[in-house]
Design an enzyme around this catalytic site. Structure first.
Site, PDB file in Angstrom:
ATOM      1  N   ASP A 169       7.193  -4.952  -6.960  1.00 28.68           N
ATOM      2  CA  ASP A 169       5.974  -5.050  -5.934  1.00 28.68           C
ATOM      3  C   ASP A 169       5.361  -6.569  -6.214  1.00 28.68           C
ATOM      4  O   ASP A 169       4.836  -6.929  -7.330  1.00 28.68           O
ATOM      5  CB  ASP A 169       4.727  -4.117  -6.444  1.00 28.68           C
ATOM      6  CG  ASP A 169       3.816  -4.058  -5.254  1.00 28.68           C
ATOM      7  OD1 ASP A 169       3.931  -5.160  -4.677  1.00 28.68           O
ATOM      8  OD2 ASP A 169       3.353  -3.014  -5.229  1.00 28.68           O
ATOM      9  N   HIS A 200       6.864  -3.972  -2.510  1.00 28.95           N
ATOM     10  CA  HIS A 200       5.699  -3.144  -2.085  1.00 28.95           C
ATOM     11  C   HIS A 200       6.027  -2.661  -0.521  1.00 28.95           C
ATOM     12  O   HIS A 200       6.744  -3.475   0.351  1.00 28.95           O
ATOM     13  CB  HIS A 200       4.697  -4.303  -2.033  1.00 28.95           C
ATOM     14  CG  HIS A 200       3.241  -3.940  -1.546  1.00 28.95           C
ATOM     15  ND1 HIS A 200       2.374  -3.271  -2.294  1.00 28.95           N
ATOM     16  CD2 HIS A 200       2.666  -3.839  -0.382  1.00 28.95           C
ATOM     17  CE1 HIS A 200       1.291  -2.735  -1.626  1.00 28.95           C
ATOM     18  NE2 HIS A 200       1.537  -3.271  -0.371  1.00 28.95           N
TER      19      HIS A 200
END
Length: 231
Positions: A169, A200
């Protein structure tokens, strides 16, 4: 599927998209938007949850800035507007709005049993805050951004929380992920699933980082979690 009006605790009102199960009865889930507002994708997710037997209600959290925001992740202009709305978002009032939404859902005709919450991105962080600040019966946080800054609230978690963390992420660096896991990993009420190769928003259908296999795995875990704790 319909829009409902929710009264804010500090005056005024805002709308939410409500999807109802075919049976007309079932638990409730507050669905917490990303930075793109209550757009088609988040409404489709509410409809999906309704098909699983839940009343799913997603409130418009940007109403104080601009009611009715519906953006996608497909253009740079929409990304810029989404980030601007995010920067202007009042997190404390946003949680208050979510609590008001949850109270309305608990009282909605046909809602039987318990009410939980699920959120993505911005909504993932707000889901964590619902686990610490509200009476949500079961909460799911997808790749929440900024949770590490609120880990001092972890002692307030008294009901089950499920977290999906994307290992790559770009908005949640490895040190923040490590803090989250170190702080919450020993809590018997918290289940953490790590997706080490995912970016993400890996569960955002057709998004830039969408991964169907990882998204399905997270979805199955989320549905099993809600079945266990809400029915």
């Amino acid at each position: 599927m319909t829009d409902v009006t929710i009264q804010a605790t500090d005056g005024g009102s805002f709308t939410g998209y409500l999807a109802e199960p075919p049976s007309g009865q079932g638990p409730g889930i507050v669905v917490i938007q990303e930075i793109f507002g209550v757009n088609e994708q988040i409404r489709d997710y509410c409809d999906f949850l309704a098909g699983q037997g839940y009343f799913a209600l997603c409130p418009d959290l940007f109403w104080r800035q601009e009611p009715g925001v519906q953006l996608t992740d497909r253009t740079e202009a929409e990304w810029q507007k989404a980030f601007k709305l995010y920067q202007g978002f009042n997190e404390v009032k946003g949680v208050d709005d979510l609590i008001a939404t949850m109270e309305l859902l608990r009282d909605h005709p046909g809602v039987t049993g318990k009410v939980g919450a699920v959120g993505f991105c911005l909504g993932g962080k707000l889901a964590y805050l619902m686990a610490t600040r509200s009476d949500s019966d079961a909460t799911v946080a997808y790749y929440g951004v900024g949770i590490d800054r609120h880990l001092d609230e972890c002692a307030a978690i008294t009901r089950p929380l499920l977290m999906h963390i994307a290992g790559k992420d770009s908005f949640v660096p490895p040190e923040a992920q490590a803090q989250i896991k170190d702080t919450l990993g020993g809590n018997s009420l918290v289940a953490i699933y790590d997706y080490p190769d995912q970016q993400h928003a890996f569960a955002r259908t057709e998004g830039q980082h969408w991964d169907p296999d990882a998204a399905q795995a997270a979805e199955e875990r989320t549905l099993a979690f809600f079945r266990e704790h809400l029915f």
